[in-house]
Motif scaffolding. Structure first.
Motif, PDB file in Angstrom:
ATOM      1  N   SER A   1       0.873  -1.087  -0.038  1.00 26.17           N
ATOM      2  CA  SER A   1       0.006  -0.141  -0.149  1.00 26.17           C
ATOM      3  C   SER A   1       0.886   1.172   0.001  1.00 26.17           C
ATOM      4  CB  SER A   1      -0.809   0.093   1.319  1.00 26.17           C
ATOM      5  OG  SER A   1      -1.649  -1.162   1.467  1.00 26.17           O
TER       6      SER A   1
ATOM      7  N   GLU B   1      -7.115   0.751  -0.368  1.00 28.31           N
ATOM      8  CA  GLU B   1      -7.398  -0.369   0.510  1.00 28.31           C
ATOM      9  C   GLU B   1      -8.494   0.038   1.436  1.00 28.31           C
ATOM     10  OE1 GLU B   1      -3.943  -1.544   2.663  1.00 28.31           O
ATOM     11  OE2 GLU B   1      -4.887  -3.323   3.245  1.00 28.31           O
TER      12      GLU B   1
ATOM     13  N   ASP C   1      -5.524  -1.501  -4.765  1.00 28.13           N
ATOM     14  CA  ASP C   1      -5.092  -2.151  -3.592  1.00 28.13           C
ATOM     15  C   ASP C   1      -6.010  -3.030  -3.100  1.00 28.13           C
ATOM     16  OD1 ASP C   1      -3.702  -2.638  -1.421  1.00 28.13           O
ATOM     17  OD2 ASP C   1      -3.363  -0.357  -0.940  1.00 28.13           O
ATOM     18  N   GLU C   2      -5.623  -4.305  -3.417  1.00 29.77           N
ATOM     19  CA  GLU C   2      -6.525  -5.575  -2.557  1.00 29.77           C
ATOM     20  C   GLU C   2      -8.048  -5.399  -2.851  1.00 29.77           C
ATOM     21  OE1 GLU C   2      -5.060  -7.177   0.927  1.00 29.77           O
ATOM     22  OE2 GLU C   2      -3.426  -6.199   0.916  1.00 29.77           O
TER      23      GLU C   2
HETATM   24 MG   LIG Z   1      -1.873  -2.814   2.344  1.00 30.04          MG
END
Ligand SMILES: [Mg+2]
Ligand SMILES: Nc1ncnc2c1ncn2[C@@H]1O[C@H](COP(=O)(O)OP(=O)(O)OP(=O)(O)O)[C@@H](O)[C@H]1O
Lengths: 353, 237
Positions: free
Chosen positions: B43, B85, B161-162
């Motif tokens: 991140s 995220e 992000d994810e």
């Molecule tokens: Mg992260």
């Protein structure tokens, strides 16, 4: 279910509820006694209500500034009362000049526009630089620091304007067309009170539509929720914070003119009490919530105006009107006991969760 | 010239160094993935690219132009858009208002409308809920909104992000299909994932990050075969 509820109650809660309960009891008792006594007629009550609405809509306008700044910065801008004072205090000199040249009497509408323009520009400018100079350098500092700075800024502005314009009370020139009264549905209403209420409603509708409907208004709401995510949308966060202060300043400046129309005087300390009242109103409505601040302001104005006669007269208190400030803050205590998030504070509570 | 170049970046949180000499390149049209465990600095890498965190050393180049010093909101206008995220949608705004915010930098109302329709085309669920307050959407719907919001400006490169975090397998598939669709339509993608298997399945190349350092950089094919990667990030023993 009941067990869970029982477990979650602490002795402090019980004491608070008892305090709240006894206050409520006194209010109810006082009101009943007053009404039974019948000292005030319907006319009186109508007057109280209209005065309360006018006073309350001024609080409401100031309160939007507190609540919007809290929204974007999570701080109470204690210098907002001075932002409110700076506009009408400066506009006094414009008003006095126009009065001397008879412009005020010959073109009252134009003159009023000029007064609003001057007051709103000054308040807006002060609010803008207040944020830039006093608060922006402290972005990211612990929460107590901007709070103390705000109190310092409040004193600074008070004494700045005292230095500029002197410490005397200046009497606002009377605008003749706003004197006298109208009969509306058989109710006698003072003209300037109608003007104050209508102007405040107009401004509040404008402000709320701006926040809800425009691109910048939505961005301000986005920044209130999440600054990082807003920056990732391409929103200039600092710009939106400035804009918030500008809008709050405009509302405060306009409220200041309405205040001057109602009470016909200005001085360097005039922002203090209305500022605290408007802050109370913002908390009553649920801080961070714009319609809440508006409702909170109107509610507070009404309670202050009706309350002394309604709640206190019947209790045999000799000069109930002296206690209107006490009533305002009692309301704050009651709301904080029974509804800590304010009247419309649910959404904020959900957000925090 | 690479579309995005992260050039020997060092980044800190206070005194703690989170990134040590990170270099990443992403070519136009690629899907590149960044895999690594918790706290590896994935991140943080995305944040330095999008301008939320300033690198102490090193540069970020977009199409050869240095964007390292630009503030985050201006980096968006250069065509680099990050989906953070944990989605970070605006919970009190409606779905449509969230999308409007995604298109904040675009002044052309017609284009905004077209982009909203494009997002609704990709995620019909969002269309059904366009007037709903976004905080009441399900987790999957919120992820769709977060991605849709990022697509509103038609970015050159999307930093994800994810995106699969906390989603049911069906929804993970949907999200990955959408990433593929976006890529097919010309959007370059830098994808951060803990789900290494899925990420390498879709990406052209990958970087493996550990405690702020790049351990490996290779094609997805090779990383898939790499024993260390299989052990550490795909749960094989
Ligand atoms: Mg992260
Ligand atoms: N705001 C912050 N302040 C201080 N340290 C931070 C901050 N954000 C991240 N860190 C630290 O930097 C390191 C890298 O964090 P980062 O969030 O980049 O990891 P990650 O690879 O994204 O992990 P995850 O998969 O858990 O999201 C971690 O050690 C973390 O504790």
């Amino acid at each position: 279910m009941f067990q869970r509820w029982k477990d979650s109650i602490t002795p402090t809660d019980i004491v608070m509820w008892m305090i709240g309960g006894s206050m409520l009891l006194m209010i109810v008792w006082g009101s009943v006694a007053t009404l039974v006594e019948g000292k005030y007629t319907g006319r009186h009550w109508v007057d109280f209500v209209i005065f309360g609405l006018a006073q309350g809509s001024i609080y409401a306008l100031i309160a939007t500034g507190y609540t919007m700044v809290y929204g974007v910065l999570r701080m109470i801008n204690f210098a907002h009362g001075e932002v409110f004072m700076s506009g009408p205090f400066t506009a006094y000199y414009a008003a006095a000049a126009m009065y001397r040249t008879d412009f005020l009497d010959n073109h009252p509408f134009m003159a009023l526009m000029v007064i609003f323009l001057v007051a709103m520009s000054v308040s807006t400018t002060i609010a803008f630089f207040l944020e830039k100079v006093a608060y922006r350098p402290l972005r990211g500092a612990p929460r107590l620091i901007p709070l103390i700075t705000a109190i310092g800024a409040s004193f600074f502005l008070q004494y700045l304007f005292r230095g500029l314009y002197g410490s005397g009370v200046q009497a606002y020139p009377v605008i003749k067309v706003l004197e006298g009264q109208w009969m509306i549905f058989g109710i006698r209403i003072l003209k300037f009170q109608v003007v104050v209420i209508l102007a405040a409603i107009l401004l509040m509708v404008g402000l709320y539509s701006f926040i809800m409907l425009t691109r910048v208004g939505k961005a301000i709401r986005a920044v209130s929720e999440d600054k990082e995510a807003s920056a990732l949308m391409g929103i200039n966060v600092d710009g939106m914070i400035s804009t918030t202060f500008v809008i709050g300043g405009m509302a405060a400046g306009a409220a200041g003119v309405l205040y001057a129309l109602m009470f016909k005087q200005v001085h360097f300390f005039m922002g203090f009490i209305p500022g605290i009242k408007a802050f109370t109103a913002a908390v009553l409505g649920g801080i961070g919530n714009i319609p809440g601040a508006m409702l909170g302001g109107i509610f507070l104005g009404l309670i202050e105006s009706v309350g002394p006669s309604l709640f206190l007269d019947g209790l045999g208190i000799p000069a109930p009107y002296q206690l209107k400030d006490a009533i305002a803050f009692t309301m704050l205590v009651l709301v904080l006991i029974f509804r800590p998030t304010g009247i419309m504070g649910e959404r904020l509570a959900v957000k925090k969760a | 010239m690479a579309l995005l170049e992260v050039d020997n970046v060092h980044a800190y949180y206070g005194k703690i160094q989170a990134l040590k000499d990170i270099s990443i390149t992403v070519e136009k049209g690629e899907i590149v993935t960044l895999i690594g465990g918790n706290g590896a600095g994935k991140s943080t890498t995305l944040k330095t690219i999008s301008g939320l965190l300033r690198p102490k050393e090193g540069r970020i180049l977009l199409e050869g132009k240095d964007i390292t010093e630009l503030p985050a909101h201006q980096i968006v206008t250069t065509g680099v858009v990050q989906v953070p995220e944990g989605r970070r949608i605006f919970g009190q705004l409606t779905v449509t208002e969230n999308l409007d915010m995604g298109g904040f930098t675009c002044r052309n109302k017609k284009l905004i409308k077209e982009n909203i329709d494009r997002v609704f085309g990709l995620f019909p669920r969002l269309k059904e809920r366009s007037r709903q307050v976004a905080g009441t959407l399900s987790g999957g719907e919120q992820q769709m909104l977060a991605m849709g919001r990022a697509m509103m400006t038609d970015p050159k490169i999307l930093l994800l992000d994810e995106p699969s975090m906390g989603l049911a397998p069906v929804l993970v598939d949907l999200i990955f299909e959408t990433i593929q669709k976006l890529n097919d339509a010309g959007t370059t993608i830098l994808l951060v994932e803990q789900n290494a298997r899925m990420a390498l399945g879709i990406a052209n190349r990958g970087y493996v990050l550990q405690t702020g350092v790049i351990l490996l950089a290779d094609s997805s094919e090779n990383l898939n075969k790499n024993e260390m990667v299989r052990k550490a990030y795909m749960g094989e023993s």
